[in-house]
Design a protein around this motif. Structure first.
Motif, PDB file in Angstrom:
ATOM      1  N   MET A   1       0.700  -1.231  -0.102  1.00 26.21           N
ATOM      2  CA  MET A   1       0.015   0.094   0.022  1.00 26.21           C
ATOM      3  C   MET A   1       0.778   1.242   0.090  1.00 26.21           C
ATOM      4  SD  MET A   1      -3.089   1.133   2.813  1.00 26.21           S
ATOM      5  CE  MET A   1      -3.901  -0.369   2.339  1.00 26.21           C
ATOM      6  N   ARG A 222      -9.593  10.239   1.985  1.00 25.36           N
ATOM      7  CA  ARG A 222     -10.476   8.897   2.361  1.00 25.36           C
ATOM      8  C   ARG A 222     -11.817   9.154   2.520  1.00 25.36           C
ATOM      9  NH1 ARG A 222      -8.123   3.494   3.153  1.00 25.36           N
ATOM     10  NH2 ARG A 222      -9.842   2.317   4.226  1.00 25.36           N
ATOM     11  N   GLU A 226     -14.810   7.630   0.354  1.00 18.11           N
ATOM     12  CA  GLU A 226     -15.795   6.850   1.224  1.00 18.11           C
ATOM     13  C   GLU A 226     -17.371   7.241   1.076  1.00 18.11           C
ATOM     14  OE1 GLU A 226     -14.348   6.845   5.358  1.00 18.11           O
ATOM     15  OE2 GLU A 226     -13.082   4.920   4.716  1.00 18.11           O
ATOM     16  N   THR A 231     -14.802   1.502  -0.322  1.00 18.70           N
ATOM     17  CA  THR A 231     -14.105   0.842   0.863  1.00 18.70           C
ATOM     18  C   THR A 231     -12.942  -0.235   0.534  1.00 18.70           C
ATOM     19  OG1 THR A 231     -15.709  -1.181   0.824  1.00 18.70           O
ATOM     20  CG2 THR A 231     -16.425   0.802   2.023  1.00 18.70           C
ATOM     21  N   GLU A 232     -12.256  -0.451   1.544  1.00 20.95           N
ATOM     22  CA  GLU A 232     -11.238  -1.257   0.942  1.00 20.95           C
ATOM     23  C   GLU A 232     -11.430  -2.475   0.550  1.00 20.95           C
ATOM     24  OE1 GLU A 232      -8.549  -1.784   4.423  1.00 20.95           O
ATOM     25  OE2 GLU A 232      -8.147   0.280   4.736  1.00 20.95           O
ATOM     26  N   ASP A 233     -12.729  -3.166   1.167  1.00 18.77           N
ATOM     27  CA  ASP A 233     -12.932  -4.802   0.574  1.00 18.77           C
ATOM     28  C   ASP A 233     -13.969  -4.491  -0.923  1.00 18.77           C
ATOM     29  OD1 ASP A 233     -15.313  -3.285   1.628  1.00 18.77           O
ATOM     30  OD2 ASP A 233     -15.739  -5.079   2.794  1.00 18.77           O
ATOM     31  N   GLN A 235     -14.126  -3.548  -5.108  1.00 18.51           N
ATOM     32  CA  GLN A 235     -13.155  -3.130  -6.277  1.00 18.51           C
ATOM     33  C   GLN A 235     -13.712  -1.906  -6.565  1.00 18.51           C
ATOM     34  OE1 GLN A 235     -13.783  -5.643  -9.683  1.00 18.51           O
ATOM     35  NE2 GLN A 235     -12.027  -4.792 -10.754  1.00 18.51           N
ATOM     36  N   GLY A 257      -5.102   5.328   0.662  1.00 20.94           N
ATOM     37  CA  GLY A 257      -4.634   3.903   1.150  1.00 20.94           C
ATOM     38  C   GLY A 257      -5.599   2.858   0.649  1.00 20.94           C
ATOM     39  N   LEU A 258      -5.986   3.339  -0.852  1.00 15.46           N
ATOM     40  CA  LEU A 258      -6.665   2.509  -1.487  1.00 15.46           C
ATOM     41  C   LEU A 258      -6.082   2.117  -2.658  1.00 15.46           C
ATOM     42  CD1 LEU A 258      -9.979   4.619  -1.039  1.00 15.46           C
ATOM     43  CD2 LEU A 258      -9.658   2.238   0.037  1.00 15.46           C
ATOM     44  N   ARG A 259      -6.637   0.791  -3.243  1.00 15.54           N
ATOM     45  CA  ARG A 259      -5.952   0.328  -4.562  1.00 15.54           C
ATOM     46  C   ARG A 259      -6.793   0.473  -5.968  1.00 15.54           C
ATOM     47  NH1 ARG A 259      -1.367  -2.471  -6.293  1.00 15.54           N
ATOM     48  NH2 ARG A 259      -1.461  -3.974  -8.018  1.00 15.54           N
TER      49      ARG A 259
END
Length: 296
Positions: A1, A222, A226, A231-233, A235, A257-259
């Protein structure tokens, strides 16, 4: 990350890196471009950060051809590697990219180098304005570096295709980085159809930066994403008009902090295909998104 220090460098940090005695060279890339003034070379020649090489976004960070691929399809890796070597880049260098538009265009060079496997590349936070605000000078005229030897290969950041973008819109979160009026379909200055990919949510890339053109802090970014459902979970992918400012949105998501994945063809590709659905107006309600998915 990734975190902010992996993606950005301040003017003071850049000046220190340029004068560092550790033997690592900093290669500066000036990527001035904008939709209404695509040729940034005259501005570059008039004044740029000392040592910076001009990068032609239209010719070197894209490969023009079939309009159905979009306005800025990714250049073939052979072309991109050749141009990167022409900018004087070696594998062990540090690379810093900048523009005069809050990194809206420079992010394309940052993203493409990262996608090509070159990881030590950062955007000058605040761009040229930040350099000048720090009291440092510019130089004029061209810079012609000795050819570099960098080796690149694509695939080091996630991307989605035109088909995959619609899937993300309905099974994840697809973000449209364009101005709200273009997203809503109220105006379309350059592409053949107005509107957005059904199910996409609008997060204009201009809201990623403050009044000085510097990226917002990770927490603020973030919260912004959001609020759009990221969210992190889940796609997440992003697009824009032609894949340029989408790279800026991708950078902001990474700072948060996301991908994210990037849809390189973006609206300029999607809108060229008459069989692709188009939505207009504000973001659809959840049940409307599912109706589009079912083809209703």
């Amino acid at each position: 990350m990734s975190d902010r220090s992996d993606l950005l460098i301040t003017a003071d940090e850049l000046a220190a890196a340029l004068n560092a005695a550790d033997g690592r060279r900093v290669r500066l890339l000036d990527v001035r471009w904008r939709l209404d003034a695509p040729d940034g070379r005259p501005a570059y020649l008039a004044g740029h950060i000392p040592g910076a090489v001009y990068v032609d976004l239209d010719m070197q960070l894209a490969k023009k051809g079939d309009a159905r691929q979009g306005r800025h399809p990714l250049p073939p890796i052979e072309q991109f590697e050749r141009d990167a070597r022409a900018w004087g880049i070696d594998d062990g260098d540090r690379v810093v990219v900048y523009d005069d538009l809050g990194n809206m265009s420079a992010a394309r060079a940052w993203w493409l180098l990262r996608y090509g496997g070159f990881h030590d590349v950062r955007m000058l936070d605040g761009g040229l304005r930040a350099w000048l605000a720090s009291g440092r000078e510019l130089e004029s005229g061209p810079v012609h570096p000795a050819p570099g030897t960098v080796s690149l290969s694509y695939g080091h950041l996630p991307v989605v295709s035109m088909d995959e973008a619609l899937h993300v819109a309905h099974h994840g979160i697809l973000l449209d980085a364009r101005a709200p009026e273009r997203y809503r379909g109220e105006t379309e200055p350059i592409d053949p159809r107005a509107g957005h990919i059904p199910g996409a949510r609008n997060t204009p890339t201009t809201a990623n930066v403050d009044e000085s053109g510097r990226f917002l802090d990770a927490g603020s970014l973030r919260e912004r994403f959001e609020a759009a459902g990221v969210t992190e979970d889940i796609q997440v992918a992003t697009y824009c008009g032609s894949g340029v400012t989408a790279a800026h949105n991708a950078a902001a998501l990474m700072i948060a902090g996301l991908r994210p994945a990037l849809y390189p063809g973006s609206w300029s590709q999607w809108s060229q295909h008459a069989d692709r659905p188009v939505a207009t107006g504000d973001e659809p309600a959840e049940d409307e998104q599912h109706d589009v998915l079912r083809g209703e």
